[in-house]
Design a protein around this motif. Structure first.
Motif, PDB file in Angstrom:
ATOM      1  N   ARG A 164       0.834  -1.203   0.000  1.00 19.15           N
ATOM      2  CA  ARG A 164       0.000   0.000   0.000  1.00 19.15           C
ATOM      3  C   ARG A 164       0.870   1.254   0.000  1.00 19.15           C
ATOM      4  NH1 ARG A 164      -5.208   1.608   1.202  1.00 19.15           N
ATOM      5  NH2 ARG A 164      -5.878  -0.518   1.731  1.00 19.15           N
ATOM      6  N   ASP A 165       1.923   1.256   0.810  1.00 14.99           N
ATOM      7  CA  ASP A 165       2.854   2.391   0.827  1.00 14.99           C
ATOM      8  C   ASP A 165       3.454   2.619  -0.559  1.00 14.99           C
ATOM      9  OD1 ASP A 165       2.553   2.732   3.604  1.00 14.99           O
ATOM     10  OD2 ASP A 165       4.221   1.380   4.049  1.00 14.99           O
ATOM     11  N   ILE A 166       3.911   1.521  -1.168  1.00 13.77           N
ATOM     12  CA  ILE A 166       4.559   1.610  -2.481  1.00 13.77           C
ATOM     13  C   ILE A 166       3.593   2.176  -3.516  1.00 13.77           C
ATOM     14  CG2 ILE A 166       5.450   0.175  -4.382  1.00 13.77           C
ATOM     15  CD1 ILE A 166       6.711  -1.608  -2.192  1.00 13.77           C
ATOM     16  N   ALA A 167       2.376   1.660  -3.514  1.00 14.12           N
ATOM     17  CA  ALA A 167       1.374   2.147  -4.470  1.00 14.12           C
ATOM     18  C   ALA A 167       1.060   3.618  -4.231  1.00 14.12           C
ATOM     19  CB  ALA A 167       0.110   1.307  -4.368  1.00 14.12           C
ATOM     20  N   GLY A 168       1.024   4.038  -2.967  1.00 16.63           N
ATOM     21  CA  GLY A 168       0.754   5.435  -2.659  1.00 16.63           C
ATOM     22  C   GLY A 168       1.852   6.355  -3.152  1.00 16.63           C
ATOM     23  N   ILE A 169       3.112   5.922  -2.998  1.00 19.61           N
ATOM     24  CA  ILE A 169       4.246   6.720  -3.479  1.00 19.61           C
ATOM     25  C   ILE A 169       4.202   6.829  -5.003  1.00 19.61           C
ATOM     26  CG2 ILE A 169       6.767   6.764  -3.686  1.00 19.61           C
ATOM     27  CD1 ILE A 169       6.830   5.409  -0.889  1.00 19.61           C
ATOM     28  N   ILE A 170       3.904   5.711  -5.652  1.00 17.78           N
ATOM     29  CA  ILE A 170       3.797   5.732  -7.110  1.00 17.78           C
ATOM     30  C   ILE A 170       2.645   6.631  -7.549  1.00 17.78           C
ATOM     31  CG2 ILE A 170       3.266   4.342  -9.147  1.00 17.78           C
ATOM     32  CD1 ILE A 170       4.697   1.985  -7.723  1.00 17.78           C
ATOM     33  N   GLY A 171       1.493   6.488  -6.873  1.00 12.88           N
ATOM     34  CA  GLY A 171       0.331   7.306  -7.228  1.00 12.88           C
ATOM     35  C   GLY A 171       0.615   8.788  -7.134  1.00 12.88           C
ATOM     36  N   LYS A 172       1.336   9.187  -6.104  1.00  9.84           N
ATOM     37  CA  LYS A 172       1.696  10.600  -5.957  1.00  9.84           C
ATOM     38  C   LYS A 172       2.602  11.049  -7.099  1.00  9.84           C
ATOM     39  CE  LYS A 172       3.644  13.878  -2.630  1.00  9.84           C
ATOM     40  NZ  LYS A 172       4.240  14.045  -1.274  1.00  9.84           N
ATOM     41  N   ALA A 173       3.532  10.168  -7.500  1.00  9.78           N
ATOM     42  CA  ALA A 173       4.477  10.524  -8.555  1.00  9.78           C
ATOM     43  C   ALA A 173       3.802  10.653  -9.914  1.00  9.78           C
ATOM     44  CB  ALA A 173       5.601   9.490  -8.616  1.00  9.78           C
ATOM     45  N   VAL A 174       2.784   9.819 -10.168  1.00 12.46           N
ATOM     46  CA  VAL A 174       2.134   9.833 -11.485  1.00 12.46           C
ATOM     47  C   VAL A 174       0.847  10.651 -11.494  1.00 12.46           C
ATOM     48  CG1 VAL A 174       3.128   7.585 -12.047  1.00 12.46           C
ATOM     49  CG2 VAL A 174       0.802   7.698 -11.107  1.00 12.46           C
ATOM     50  N   GLY A 175       0.445  11.145 -10.320  1.00 16.70           N
ATOM     51  CA  GLY A 175      -0.755  11.970 -10.252  1.00 16.70           C
ATOM     52  C   GLY A 175      -2.044  11.202 -10.383  1.00 16.70           C
ATOM     53  N   ARG A 176      -2.047   9.977  -9.836  1.00 14.81           N
ATOM     54  CA  ARG A 176      -3.266   9.173  -9.926  1.00 14.81           C
ATOM     55  C   ARG A 176      -3.392   8.307  -8.679  1.00 14.81           C
ATOM     56  NH1 ARG A 176      -5.777   6.593 -15.352  1.00 14.81           N
ATOM     57  NH2 ARG A 176      -7.702   5.821 -14.411  1.00 14.81           N
ATOM     58  N   ASP A 177      -4.561   8.341  -8.031  1.00 20.56           N
ATOM     59  CA  ASP A 177      -4.763   7.543  -6.835  1.00 20.56           C
ATOM     60  C   ASP A 177      -4.858   6.061  -7.200  1.00 20.56           C
ATOM     61  OD1 ASP A 177      -4.819   9.778  -5.226  1.00 20.56           O
ATOM     62  OD2 ASP A 177      -7.003   9.982  -5.327  1.00 20.56           O
TER      63      ASP A 177
END
Length: 287
Positions: free
Chosen positions: A234-247
């Motif tokens: 979940r942490d990893i996905a959240g960091i990626i989501g922030k970087a790509v601008g998508r939840d």
């Protein structure tokens, strides 16, 4: 130093030869000739899954770095012999070659997966699961470790157990690039339990730094090679989501997750302290 690196077209291999060629004479073993060869590197095209002769390699060498692994590791049992050829038979051949060529160092890339999974961070002396529980691929990696360690009276042998390496140029089918692609395309990320598995992934540049430091070690060693940040899926996905601008979208399964976390005390004390944060490292993987 005169160095031979197998698996030189892989993620770690390509980054390693690009760094090492500035300070060493580098011979790269590859399955196919690269489209963009690195200047100053001598390439040797060998199919390590088949029988091959050391006569195709330099007569003398200072270090052998065996990074190659079978690309068919997901295809058991149909490609079991390919996995065996690269991960076990070629390890035996390269160890014998290193001995006869006068090598002082042999570095073997293994996998943190040999520990299985658990809730505590694994130290290098952690008990390995019963071999029948590892599966064919991880069993072959463990076999390679055993073969290499038998040469510790003849040369300096270092086994590196890598945990979830990622970086520029990685195949999109691997964990981190696949997560990036799924989040960008709106595909759900499946979590076992509320947060999913916990891991500590390492950026390839930190892995290369650890690898090069092995060439200065005396004696025989085994190191976990992983990052400094312990992150849930979940942490990893959240960091990626922030970087790509998508939840990210999550699909949560009511299953208890088992973690694969490396204790990196030995790595930090004897080789390198990982420097690249996950939030920074993934930027080069975003299309």
């Amino acid at each position: 130093m005169n160095i031979i690196i197998s698996g030189a077209n892989g993620l770690l291999g390509t980054h390693s030869i690009a760094q090492l060629v500035a300070r060493h004479q580098v011979h790269a073993i590859v399955h196919t000739a690269p489209e963009a060869p690195v200047a100053g590197v001598t390439y040797h095209v060998l199919d390590l899954s088949q029988a091959w002769s050391a006569r195709m390699l330099p007569v003398s060498v200072d270090a052998v770095i065996h990074l190659a692994q079978s690309s068919r590791f997901r295809e058991f049992p149909d490609q079991a012999l390919d996995v065996f050829g690269v991960n076990v038979a070629s390890t035996a051949r390269l160890l014998d070659y290193a001995r006869t060529a006068g090598a002082r160092h042999f570095v073997l890339a293994s996998s943190g997966g040999v520990y299985g999974a658990g809730n505590e961070a694994f130290k290098e002396n952690a008990q390995i699961p019963h071999h029948g529980q590892l599966g064919y691929y991880l069993g072959s990696k463990l076999c390679g470790e055993v073969l290499a360690q038998n040469y510790s009276s003849l040369m300096n042998v270092t086994v590196l157990r890598f945990f979830f390496m990622y970086g520029r140029g990685q195949k999109r089918s691997m964990l981190v690039p696949r997560l990036i692609d799924n989040i960008m395309s709106g595909q759900p990320i499946t979590l076992q339990g509320p947060d999913g598995i916990k891991i500590n992934p390492i950026h390839v540049s930190d892995a290369v730094a650890a690898l090069e430091h092995c060439l200065a070690l005396e004696g025989s060693h085994t190191f976990n090679v992983a990052g400094a940040e312990v992150l849930s899926l979940r942490d990893i996905a959240g960091i990626i989501g922030k970087a790509v601008g998508r939840d990210p979208i999550f699909n949560i399964e009511n299953i208890e997750s088992r973690n694969l976390i490396a204790n990196i005390d030995a790595l930090s004390e004897s080789l390198i302290a990982p420097k690249i944060s996950f939030a920074r490292g993934i930027l080069e993987l975003i299309p």
